[in-house]
Write an enzyme that holds these catalytic residues in place. Structure first.
Site, mmCIF file in Angstrom:
data_model
loop_
_atom_site.group_PDB
_atom_site.id
_atom_site.type_symbol
_atom_site.label_atom_id
_atom_site.label_comp_id
_atom_site.label_asym_id
_atom_site.label_seq_id
_atom_site.Cartn_x
_atom_site.Cartn_y
_atom_site.Cartn_z
ATOM 1 N N CYS A 131 -7.688 9.468 45.029
ATOM 2 C CA CYS A 131 -6.172 9.989 44.413
ATOM 3 C C CYS A 131 -6.127 11.509 44.586
ATOM 4 O O CYS A 131 -6.547 12.310 43.979
ATOM 5 C CB CYS A 131 -6.136 9.667 42.905
ATOM 6 S SG CYS A 131 -4.658 10.146 42.070
ATOM 7 N N CYS A 134 -4.259 13.445 41.783
ATOM 8 C CA CYS A 134 -5.260 13.700 40.594
ATOM 9 C C CYS A 134 -6.304 14.819 41.112
ATOM 10 O O CYS A 134 -6.401 15.785 40.065
ATOM 11 C CB CYS A 134 -5.969 12.449 40.516
ATOM 12 S SG CYS A 134 -5.089 10.935 40.188
ATOM 13 N N ASP A 135 -6.884 14.777 42.098
ATOM 14 C CA ASP A 135 -8.059 15.670 42.418
ATOM 15 C C ASP A 135 -7.943 16.782 43.372
ATOM 16 O O ASP A 135 -8.771 17.385 43.594
ATOM 17 C CB ASP A 135 -9.305 14.599 42.635
ATOM 18 C CG ASP A 135 -9.542 13.806 41.806
ATOM 19 O OD1 ASP A 135 -9.284 14.211 40.309
ATOM 20 O OD2 ASP A 135 -9.989 12.568 41.705
HETATM 21 C C1 LIG Z 1 -11.632 8.475 40.458
HETATM 22 C C2 LIG Z 1 -10.250 8.362 40.002
HETATM 23 C C3 LIG Z 1 -9.601 9.436 39.342
HETATM 24 C C4 LIG Z 1 -8.255 9.575 38.862
HETATM 25 N N1 LIG Z 1 -7.867 10.756 38.357
HETATM 26 C C5 LIG Z 1 -6.826 10.709 37.484
HETATM 27 C C6 LIG Z 1 -6.191 12.125 36.977
HETATM 28 O O1 LIG Z 1 -6.967 13.068 37.197
HETATM 29 N N2 LIG Z 1 -4.984 11.905 36.455
HETATM 30 C C7 LIG Z 1 -4.273 10.736 36.546
HETATM 31 O O2 LIG Z 1 -2.956 10.622 36.038
HETATM 32 N N3 LIG Z 1 -4.730 9.679 37.130
HETATM 33 C C8 LIG Z 1 -5.909 9.591 37.620
HETATM 34 N N4 LIG Z 1 -6.302 8.385 38.244
HETATM 35 C C9 LIG Z 1 -5.457 7.381 38.593
HETATM 36 C C10 LIG Z 1 -5.366 6.713 37.019
HETATM 37 O O3 LIG Z 1 -6.722 6.339 36.602
HETATM 38 C C11 LIG Z 1 -4.635 5.219 37.084
HETATM 39 O O4 LIG Z 1 -3.375 5.758 37.555
HETATM 40 C C12 LIG Z 1 -4.728 4.530 35.712
HETATM 41 O O5 LIG Z 1 -5.969 4.488 35.065
HETATM 42 C C13 LIG Z 1 -3.886 3.439 35.601
HETATM 43 O O6 LIG Z 1 -3.931 2.942 34.390
HETATM 44 P P1 LIG Z 1 -3.820 1.180 34.273
HETATM 45 O O7 LIG Z 1 -3.913 0.892 32.597
HETATM 46 O O8 LIG Z 1 -2.624 0.652 34.716
HETATM 47 O O9 LIG Z 1 -4.952 0.462 35.180
HETATM 48 P P2 LIG Z 1 -6.317 0.777 35.320
HETATM 49 O O10 LIG Z 1 -6.880 1.851 34.589
HETATM 50 O O11 LIG Z 1 -6.699 0.275 36.665
HETATM 51 O O12 LIG Z 1 -6.929 -0.591 34.068
HETATM 52 C C14 LIG Z 1 -6.859 -1.848 34.515
HETATM 53 C C15 LIG Z 1 -7.676 -2.716 33.405
HETATM 54 O O13 LIG Z 1 -7.503 -3.946 33.791
HETATM 55 C C16 LIG Z 1 -8.689 -4.768 33.490
HETATM 56 N N5 LIG Z 1 -8.772 -6.072 34.254
HETATM 57 C C17 LIG Z 1 -8.417 -6.365 35.747
HETATM 58 N N6 LIG Z 1 -8.426 -7.422 35.751
HETATM 59 C C18 LIG Z 1 -8.496 -8.111 34.382
HETATM 60 C C19 LIG Z 1 -8.753 -9.368 34.033
HETATM 61 N N7 LIG Z 1 -8.709 -10.754 34.869
HETATM 62 N N8 LIG Z 1 -8.918 -9.682 32.593
HETATM 63 C C20 LIG Z 1 -8.977 -8.516 31.810
HETATM 64 N N9 LIG Z 1 -8.793 -7.403 32.063
HETATM 65 C C21 LIG Z 1 -8.701 -7.078 33.409
HETATM 66 C C22 LIG Z 1 -9.650 -3.824 33.895
HETATM 67 O O14 LIG Z 1 -10.850 -3.926 33.466
HETATM 68 C C23 LIG Z 1 -9.220 -2.404 33.585
HETATM 69 O O15 LIG Z 1 -9.738 -1.957 32.059
HETATM 70 C C24 LIG Z 1 -7.635 8.184 38.860
HETATM 71 C C25 LIG Z 1 -8.204 7.273 39.322
HETATM 72 C C26 LIG Z 1 -9.246 7.305 39.812
HETATM 73 C C27 LIG Z 1 -9.851 5.874 40.627
#
Ligand SMILES: Cc1cc2nc3c(=O)[nH]c(=O)nc-3n(C[C@H](O)[C@H](O)[C@H](O)COP(=O)(O)OP(=O)(O)OC[C@H]3O[C@@H](n4cnc5c(N)ncnc54)[C@H](O)[C@@H]3O)c2cc1C
Length: 307
Positions: A131, A134-135
């Site tokens: 990302c 983000c970084d």
């Molecule tokens: C390395 C890294 C650094 C980042 N740094 C930043 C930052 O500095 N600032 C920022 O704003 N954003 C950052 N991001 C982006 C940010 O993390 C994501 O936009 C955010 O986490 C999205 O949230 P979400 O809840 O939609 O999905 P996710 O965080 O992807 O969570 C998805 C969840 O669904 C669960 N899941 C999936 N399939 C199933 C299933 N079948 N049954 C039950 N549970 C399931 C997973 O276990 C997980 O808990 C970063 C991403 C990465 C990879």
């Protein structure tokens, strides 16, 4: 019978849990294989509002979980294995236990595609990122490498050129999938250097817990060399975690949930939140905002049905 079941424990799921728990709906959160979601993989998060010094990613999602639990949300380990959304209440197979739900919030995220090296996995959050938004800021005046050949790789390379002393874009083929306009923009950027027909053999150095260099290999000339790098950005796409809903929740060709407005999906009572629907912003704050929207919609849906 549950009022609200939330699939996923990232920013979207945890925020939906805070809102629906405070609305007294006693949500059940299915945490999935990655408890805390993508932020649990990273280190310092500097762009989530409210933390002037930044906050560690695992602490941020951990705090959200505690906040939700304080209001009565229940978290379970494991994943949703199967779902029958054809009639209400919905039937959900959570690790071989069937749960009934009046509403469902899908916050299962979109996982970044990685190139697949063990060193890459060890260095996520320590120089390896998926990302740029983000970084990128962490790599001011440093050497940056971007992996990929599509529009998102070009966009990330252009964005990162604002920070890095140089950006090397590495692509395994000669031809690019990126659109001409995006490719031309990257090509005309004096800070971006292209390496085509090139694959990454190793990322150094897991022993130092820091990206210091990569070993590259040109598949056309068979040349192998080591190149110093500080920030390694993988931009080869994301996989939305929607396969368990295939044939039930409408998605686009790549598997992202198609929104029917607000947090609504094509199925009344099923709501989307976060990266599982959002292929544009993919940020912690937008995922949290979407979790809030989904919880409010679920609450109003239940209210309208007299629950
Ligand atoms: C390395 C890294 C650094 C980042 N740094 C930043 C930052 O500095 N600032 C920022 O704003 N954003 C950052 N991001 C982006 C940010 O993390 C994501 O936009 C955010 O986490 C999205 O949230 P979400 O809840 O939609 O999905 P996710 O965080 O992807 O969570 C998805 C969840 O669904 C669960 N899941 C999936 N399939 C199933 C299933 N079948 N049954 C039950 N549970 C399931 C997973 O276990 C997980 O808990 C970063 C991403 C990465 C990879």
């Amino acid at each position: 019978m549950r009022n609200v079941v939330i699939i996923g424990s990232g920013c979207a799921g945890n925020t939906a849990a805070i809102y629906s728990a405070r609305a007294n709906l006693k949500p059940l959160v299915v945490q999935g294989h990655e408890s805390g979601g993508q932020l649990s993989m990273t280190t310092l998060v500097e762009n989530f509002p409210g933390f002037p010094e930044g906050i560690q990613g695992p602490d941020l999602v951990g705090n959200m979980k505690k906040q939700a639990e304080n209001f009565g949300a229940e978290f379970v380990h494991g994943s949703l294995l199967e779902a029958d959304l054809s009639r209400r209440p919905f039937r959900l197979n959570i690790e071989e236990e069937w749960v009934e739900a009046r509403t469902l919030i899908v916050a299962s995220g979109a996982s970044a595609r990685w190139i697949g090296l063990p060193s890459e996995q060890k260095l996520i959050g320590h120089g390896v990122s998926s990302c740029a938004t983000c970084d990128g800021f962490f790599y001011r005046g440093r050497k940056i490498m971007v992996i990929g050949g599509g529009d998102s790789a070009m966009e990330e390379a252009n964005f990162l050129s604002r920070f890095g002393s140089e950006v090397t874009l590495v692509h395994r083929r000669e031809q690019f999938r990126a659109s001409k306009i995006m490719l031309d923009r990257a090509r005309s950027n004096p800070k971006i250097k292209f390496l085509t027909n090139t694959v990454v053999h190793e990322i150094h150095d897991p022993a130092e817990n820091l990206v210091t260099a990569v070993t590259l290999h040109n598949i056309a000339t068979r040349e192998t060399w080591r190149q110093d790098v500080d920030g390694f950005f993988v931009a080869i796409g994301h996989i939305p975690n929607t396969s368990v809903f295939r044939g039930q929740i409408d998605t686009d060709a790549d598997g992202y949930i198609l929104s029917k407005g607000g947090a609504k999906t094509n199925i009344p009572g099923v709501f989307h939140a976060g990266d599982v629907q959002d292929r544009t912003y993919r940020q912690a704050i937008t995922a949290s905002g979407a979790g809030c929207m989904a919880a409010i919609e679920a609450e109003r849906f239940l209210e309208a049905e007299g629950h």
